[in-house]
Design an enzyme around this catalytic site. Sequence first.
Site, PDB file in Angstrom:
ATOM      1  N   ARG A  31       0.830  -1.217   0.000  1.00 44.19           N
ATOM      2  CA  ARG A  31       0.000   0.000   0.000  1.00 44.19           C
ATOM      3  C   ARG A  31       0.859   1.259   0.000  1.00 44.19           C
ATOM      4  O   ARG A  31       0.511   2.259  -0.646  1.00 44.19           O
ATOM      5  CB  ARG A  31      -0.932  -0.033   1.224  1.00 44.19           C
ATOM      6  CG  ARG A  31      -1.838   1.176   1.340  1.00 44.19           C
ATOM      7  CD  ARG A  31      -2.956   0.966   2.395  1.00 44.19           C
ATOM      8  NE  ARG A  31      -3.598   2.234   2.729  1.00 44.19           N
ATOM      9  CZ  ARG A  31      -3.454   2.880   3.892  1.00 44.19           C
ATOM     10  NH1 ARG A  31      -2.710   2.358   4.861  1.00 44.19           N
ATOM     11  NH2 ARG A  31      -4.060   4.022   4.092  1.00 44.19           N
ATOM     12  N   HIS A  35       0.404   4.118  -2.831  1.00 45.53           N
ATOM     13  CA  HIS A  35      -0.014   5.497  -2.540  1.00 45.53           C
ATOM     14  C   HIS A  35       1.056   6.514  -2.923  1.00 45.53           C
ATOM     15  O   HIS A  35       0.725   7.634  -3.316  1.00 45.53           O
ATOM     16  CB  HIS A  35      -0.407   5.637  -1.064  1.00 45.53           C
ATOM     17  CG  HIS A  35      -1.775   5.116  -0.766  1.00 45.53           C
ATOM     18  ND1 HIS A  35      -2.542   5.546   0.282  1.00 45.53           N
ATOM     19  CD2 HIS A  35      -2.533   4.187  -1.409  1.00 45.53           C
ATOM     20  CE1 HIS A  35      -3.707   4.914   0.285  1.00 45.53           C
ATOM     21  NE2 HIS A  35      -3.718   4.074  -0.720  1.00 45.53           N
ATOM     22  N   TRP A 175     -10.273  -8.780   2.917  1.00 46.06           N
ATOM     23  CA  TRP A 175     -11.065  -9.141   1.737  1.00 46.06           C
ATOM     24  C   TRP A 175     -11.077 -10.658   1.501  1.00 46.06           C
ATOM     25  O   TRP A 175     -11.928 -11.165   0.789  1.00 46.06           O
ATOM     26  CB  TRP A 175     -10.492  -8.451   0.501  1.00 46.06           C
ATOM     27  CG  TRP A 175     -10.617  -6.965   0.481  1.00 46.06           C
ATOM     28  CD1 TRP A 175     -11.646  -6.241  -0.072  1.00 46.06           C
ATOM     29  CD2 TRP A 175      -9.691  -5.994   0.995  1.00 46.06           C
ATOM     30  NE1 TRP A 175     -11.412  -4.897   0.076  1.00 46.06           N
ATOM     31  CE2 TRP A 175     -10.229  -4.715   0.718  1.00 46.06           C
ATOM     32  CE3 TRP A 175      -8.460  -6.071   1.666  1.00 46.06           C
ATOM     33  CZ2 TRP A 175      -9.572  -3.519   1.087  1.00 46.06           C
ATOM     34  CZ3 TRP A 175      -7.813  -4.885   2.033  1.00 46.06           C
ATOM     35  CH2 TRP A 175      -8.364  -3.635   1.740  1.00 46.06           C
TER      36      TRP A 175
HETATM   37  C1  HEM Z   1      -5.980  -1.153   1.897  1.00 48.47           C
HETATM   38  C2  HEM Z   1      -9.041   1.526  -0.735  1.00 48.47           C
HETATM   39  C3  HEM Z   1      -6.714   0.213  -4.765  1.00 48.47           C
HETATM   40  C4  HEM Z   1      -3.458  -2.141  -2.114  1.00 48.47           C
HETATM   41  C5  HEM Z   1      -6.967  -0.273   1.534  1.00 48.47           C
HETATM   42  C6  HEM Z   1      -7.849   0.381   2.448  1.00 48.47           C
HETATM   43  C7  HEM Z   1      -8.720   1.118   1.714  1.00 48.47           C
HETATM   44  C8  HEM Z   1      -8.377   0.951   0.334  1.00 48.47           C
HETATM   45  C9  HEM Z   1      -9.863   1.973   2.250  1.00 48.47           C
HETATM   46  C10 HEM Z   1      -7.793   0.226   3.967  1.00 48.47           C
HETATM   47  C11 HEM Z   1      -6.638   1.027   4.578  1.00 48.47           C
HETATM   48  C12 HEM Z   1      -6.581   0.844   6.064  1.00 48.47           C
HETATM   49  O1  HEM Z   1      -7.621   1.038   6.708  1.00 48.47           O
HETATM   50  O2  HEM Z   1      -5.511   0.495   6.600  1.00 48.47           O
HETATM   51  C13 HEM Z   1      -8.715   1.325  -2.066  1.00 48.47           C
HETATM   52  C14 HEM Z   1      -9.491   1.822  -3.184  1.00 48.47           C
HETATM   53  C15 HEM Z   1      -8.855   1.433  -4.319  1.00 48.47           C
HETATM   54  C16 HEM Z   1      -7.664   0.713  -3.904  1.00 48.47           C
HETATM   55  C17 HEM Z   1     -10.780   2.611  -3.055  1.00 48.47           C
HETATM   56  C18 HEM Z   1      -9.230   1.639  -5.747  1.00 48.47           C
HETATM   57  C19 HEM Z   1     -10.460   1.585  -6.170  1.00 48.47           C
HETATM   58  C20 HEM Z   1      -5.572  -0.427  -4.373  1.00 48.47           C
HETATM   59  C21 HEM Z   1      -4.475  -0.741  -5.255  1.00 48.47           C
HETATM   60  C22 HEM Z   1      -3.543  -1.397  -4.496  1.00 48.47           C
HETATM   61  C23 HEM Z   1      -4.074  -1.495  -3.155  1.00 48.47           C
HETATM   62  C24 HEM Z   1      -4.391  -0.369  -6.721  1.00 48.47           C
HETATM   63  C25 HEM Z   1      -2.197  -1.937  -4.897  1.00 48.47           C
HETATM   64  C26 HEM Z   1      -1.873  -2.305  -6.121  1.00 48.47           C
HETATM   65  C27 HEM Z   1      -3.939  -2.174  -0.819  1.00 48.47           C
HETATM   66  C28 HEM Z   1      -3.390  -3.023   0.222  1.00 48.47           C
HETATM   67  C29 HEM Z   1      -4.125  -2.735   1.383  1.00 48.47           C
HETATM   68  C30 HEM Z   1      -5.096  -1.734   1.017  1.00 48.47           C
HETATM   69  C31 HEM Z   1      -2.268  -4.037   0.080  1.00 48.47           C
HETATM   70  C32 HEM Z   1      -3.961  -3.381   2.771  1.00 48.47           C
HETATM   71  C33 HEM Z   1      -3.047  -2.565   3.656  1.00 48.47           C
HETATM   72  C34 HEM Z   1      -2.845  -3.194   5.025  1.00 48.47           C
HETATM   73  O3  HEM Z   1      -3.214  -4.352   5.243  1.00 48.47           O
HETATM   74  O4  HEM Z   1      -2.278  -2.503   5.885  1.00 48.47           O
HETATM   75  N1  HEM Z   1      -7.302   0.092   0.249  1.00 48.47           N
HETATM   76  N2  HEM Z   1      -7.639   0.656  -2.543  1.00 48.47           N
HETATM   77  N3  HEM Z   1      -5.284  -0.874  -3.114  1.00 48.47           N
HETATM   78  N4  HEM Z   1      -4.988  -1.443  -0.323  1.00 48.47           N
HETATM   79 FE1  HEM Z   1      -6.349  -0.448  -1.428  1.00 48.47          FE
END
Ligand code: HEM
Length: 268
Positions: A31, A35, A175
């Site tokens: 992430r 970002h 997820w």
């Molecule tokens: C986690 C939204 C696309 C990788 C998250 C979280 C949100 C989010 C709300 C939770 C963050 C937290 O509370 O710690 C979105 C939305 C996306 C998107 C709206 C696009 C529609 C992506 C993309 C990637 C990604 C493109 C990487 C290629 C991750 C990962 C986490 C995460 C690995 C987990 C982080 C953790 O476990 O600490 N995302 N995301 N996301 N996102 Fe996304």
Amino acid sequence: EAAPPFDLKALKEDIEAIVSDDLSKGPLFVRLAWHEAGSWDCKKKDGSPNSASMRFRPECDYSGNAGLDKARKALEPLKQKYPQISYADLWSLAAVVSIETMGGPAVPWRWGRVDAKDGSVCGPDGRLPDGSKTQNHVREVFTRLGFNDDETVALIGAHTCGECHLENSGFKGPWTHDKYGFDNSFFTELFNNEWEINPDVKNLQFMDRATKNLMMLPADMAILLDDKYRAIAKKYAADNELFCASFAKAYQKLLELGTKNLKSVPRE
Ligand code: HEM
Ligand code: CA
């Protein structure tokens, strides 16, 4: 091709050690790199992607980046140990090593990202996708980044790993059932479950009817609502190798947005 001015093999082992010691760091690094890159605008060519500009205000304080200070802090000792690597290269390498450690594809990694000097180059707030929005917003964000629908859906498949944290985003939970594994299970779960509103979380999010342990954001559900996204996601759900290959290509592209003259690592 050029050998980097740091011991890449030793550095990769040190990153692996951090992730094995605390599995939650793997998704966190994925992430962080996303970002850092996600502020790009492919037309305006600004936003300072892949420059570790997130170390600086105002970007570090954007609400979308909440919690990523932990990722930056965890990598700081490696920047001290390998001072010749740029922060931007270190963050992207940590993501790539994490994906492989979790069982995902080998994302080709090149080096030579140049760090931002200060926060004057940070992109404006609001360029990262908003989890509470749906397909029009998702398509707008990823088009601005320069990605087509296939690439967009593949990239969101990164939600195969990790989870949401109330304190970061106001959303909660993973997820997939194996949150530290990396495969096409985000898509298989998306199609194979019935999804209902989770009444225990203030923000609108969905849970699987069968176990109630899994979650989907409104922005994830948009993949089902949009005909083009859904058809692509179907292919990834049916074929893990196709997903992994598409993800690796798109994620390399993401981690190279806005960069110049990156160098391949010579084969051993
Ligand atoms: C986690 C939204 C696309 C990788 C998250 C979280 C949100 C989010 C709300 C939770 C963050 C937290 O509370 O710690 C979105 C939305 C996306 C998107 C709206 C696009 C529609 C992506 C993309 C990637 C990604 C493109 C990487 C290629 C991750 C990962 C986490 C995460 C690995 C987990 C982080 C953790 O476990 O600490 N995302 N995301 N996301 N996102 Fe996304
Ligand atoms: Ca940046």
